[in-house]
Design an enzyme around this catalytic site. Structure first.
Site, PDB file in Angstrom:
ATOM      1  N   LYS A 272       0.812  -1.217   0.000  1.00 46.01           N
ATOM      2  CA  LYS A 272       0.000   0.000   0.000  1.00 46.01           C
ATOM      3  C   LYS A 272       0.848   1.272   0.000  1.00 46.01           C
ATOM      4  CE  LYS A 272      -4.217  -2.017   1.786  1.00 46.01           C
ATOM      5  NZ  LYS A 272      -3.883  -3.428   2.102  1.00 46.01           N
TER       6      LYS A 272
HETATM    7  C1  LIG Z   1      -4.558  -4.502   1.668  1.00 43.02           C
HETATM    8  C2  LIG Z   1      -3.872  -5.782   1.594  1.00 43.02           C
HETATM    9  C3  LIG Z   1      -4.347  -6.829   0.796  1.00 43.02           C
HETATM   10  C4  LIG Z   1      -5.632  -6.730   0.029  1.00 43.02           C
HETATM   11  O1  LIG Z   1      -5.559  -5.797  -1.029  1.00 43.02           O
HETATM   12  P1  LIG Z   1      -6.899  -5.258  -1.705  1.00 43.02           P
HETATM   13  O2  LIG Z   1      -6.437  -4.140  -2.567  1.00 43.02           O
HETATM   14  O3  LIG Z   1      -7.788  -4.783  -0.593  1.00 43.02           O
HETATM   15  O4  LIG Z   1      -7.514  -6.382  -2.454  1.00 43.02           O
HETATM   16  C5  LIG Z   1      -3.590  -7.977   0.711  1.00 43.02           C
HETATM   17  N1  LIG Z   1      -2.457  -8.134   1.415  1.00 43.02           N
HETATM   18  C6  LIG Z   1      -1.970  -7.153   2.202  1.00 43.02           C
HETATM   19  C7  LIG Z   1      -0.731  -7.383   2.966  1.00 43.02           C
HETATM   20  C8  LIG Z   1      -2.657  -5.942   2.318  1.00 43.02           C
HETATM   21  O5  LIG Z   1      -2.166  -4.979   3.099  1.00 43.02           O
END
Ligand SMILES: *Cc1c(COP(=O)(O)O)cnc(C)c1O
Length: 478
Positions: free
Chosen positions: A120
């Site tokens: 993210k």
């Molecule tokens: C947010 C997250 C996900 C899921 O991603 P999405 O975009 O919500 O599908 C998967 N793995 C990790 C480690 C995350 O932080």
């Protein structure tokens, strides 16, 4: 580039407008009027670009209200080896998202070397820069309100901390995050960061954020913005690493690859879908869920049934613990040939009956042809996958990435490289790593003693009115 709402009843907008808001005024999600295309020749010219250059080339296609030069300056300030390379201390840190082959045909795309050790950061750090320049241009302030099950919140806070035109109000569910995730967020002492610990589950946090966004008067009065995965700026920023991963795995733009994506709110994989719509040669997008298998159920049967809070499992891949997938609406919009009336019908069914069903309808074969396939991974699967990946390849993956690898192996095709997206570093989830391999994961030195630092947060009930009045009291620029 103009943006339209999936529900067809909100004004057309431009990139900078939707950047600062969440849902469209009709409750839908903004999408580009049409996806920009990338030709094979253009793709070949992108092979020599650095990550920041590629980011500005890709993002430019979605933006016509920020100058090309300004965007290039911004991406090169954000995507630096210093910001995205220190976690592992790899020599290839300047790649930002290094591709690591586990064996021929199977690779890991490292997306988690940023400040909070999850993918993210790649989108959120850029969003911080985009927000600041857009607010400065307009002489405005913004109060970011978000919900997190762990990774979004810390990525947002680390991207927005210390920015005077922005306050962040982050709702997180009490007792649902790992000790590391909690400490990462709650130990920040910047005056513009407010952690709100909600006595409830993630979906309740998300519902409160949605209720705030739906209160147009409140939203306007306090300049409420969103950084949740429905934020289009994040989706666009994530499109970049699908291109980067593709280019790193191939020699010619005739080749195809597949991607495996640990999924929750359908944000990350939506970016892969957008990349595919732009013409990136992606064979399959493999969607992995954990025990919270709303999306796996859909891709297997056509039935999209959102879960209740009580049905949401607490798992060892907590960032995928969702009851409904907020970005899914954008995918369905494309699948139904962008018909806002039909989309409103489906979402009306979802709101009244809790589900809609595409199996057996003329739409179902279109889903089948989309290239999206799915699978599900349980705690046992993820622990086993962490162990076998470590034994076979000498690399420790986090529980979410393990879910992705487990499902990737079910869909791997001999002739098409499979790129598994690494969505977090194992250091964030030591309990599960210890269970899998009997040893704690390595922790980047910047995080030594993290859990012992003082924590700062506001405990509150899952009550949107109370939370709104807290935000009103602490909003910046009001
Ligand atoms: C947010 C997250 C996900 C899921 O991603 P999405 O975009 O919500 O599908 C998967 N793995 C990790 C480690 C995350 O932080």
């Amino acid at each position: 580039m103009q943006y339209v709402s999936t529900r067809g009843r909100a004004p057309i907008a431009r990139f900078s407008d939707i950047l600062l808001s969440g849902l469209a005024s009709d409750g839908g999600l903004y999408v580009p009027e049409a996806y920009p295309r990338v030709t094979a020749t253009e793709l070949d010219t992108w092979r020599s670009l650095s990550y920041p250059e590629l980011a500005s080339a890709v993002i430019q296609k979605f933006v016509d209200d920020i100058g090309a030069q300004e965007l290039a300056t911004l991406t090169s300030a954000i995507y630096t080896a210093a910001r995205f390379g220190n976690a592992r201390g790899d020599s290839n840190a300047a790649d930002i998202t290094p591709l690591r082959w586990l064996e021929p045909g199977l690779a890991l795309l490292e997306l988690s070397n940023g400040p909070t050790l999850a993918f993210k950061d790649l989108a959120m750090q850029l969003l911080g820069g985009l927000f600041e320049r857009t607010l400065a241009e307009r002489g405005e302030h913004l109060n970011v309100v978000g919900a997190t099950s762990g990774d979004t919140g810390s990525a947002a806070e680390y991207a927005m901390r210390g920015r005077p035109s922005i306050n962040v109000f982050m709702l997180s569910p009490k007792g649902r995050m790992s000790a590391f995730q909690r400490a990462q967020m709650y130990s920040l002492d910047d005056a513009n960061i407010f952690n709100i610990e909600v006595d409830g589950v993630f979906d309740q946090c998300q519902d409160i954020v949605k209720a705030i966004a739906a209160d147009l008067e409140f939203k306007q009065r306090y300049r409420i913005g969103s950084v949740n995965s429905i934020n289009w700026g994040r989706v666009v920023a994530q499109v970049v690493y699908y291109f980067k991963g593709y280019l790193a795995a191939t020699q010619s733009s005739e080749q195809t690859v597949s991607f495996a994506v640990p999924s929750g709110n359908f944000g990350n994989i939506l970016s892969g879908w957008v990349a595919k719509q732009m013409g990136l040669p992606i064979a399959r997008l493999v969607l992995a869920t954990n025990e919270n298998d709303v999306l796996d159920e859909f891709f297997r049967s056509g039935r999209y049934r959102v879960r209740s809070h009580g049905e949401t499992h607490i798992t060892s891949s907590p960032s995928m613990d969702i009851a409904k997938a907020s970005n899914f609406e954008r995918f369905i919009f494309d699948i139904i040939d962008r018909d806002p009336e039909l989309l409103r019908e489906f979402w009306w069914e979802l709101d009244t009956r809790g589900e809609f069903h595409l199996g057996g309808t003329p739409i179902w074969p279109i889903v089948g042809a989309s290239g999206l396939v799915s699978g599900r991974s349980t705690h046992t699967d993820r622990v086993r996958t962490i162990r076998t990946t470590y034994e076979r390849h000498g690399i420790v993956v986090d529980p979410h990435t393990a879910d992705g690898i487990k499902v990737a192996l079910e869909h791997i095709d001999r002739d098409v490289p499979m790129i598994c997206l690494e969505t977090a570093l194992p250091a964030k989830f030591s309990e599960t790593i210890i269970e899998a391999i009997g040893a704690a994961p390595e922790r980047p030195s910047a995080y030594a003693g993290l859990e012992a630092r003082a924590q700062r947060f506001e405990p509150m009930d899952a009550d949107s009115e109370r939370i709104k009045s807290f935000i009103a009291q602490h909003a910046v620029g009001s």
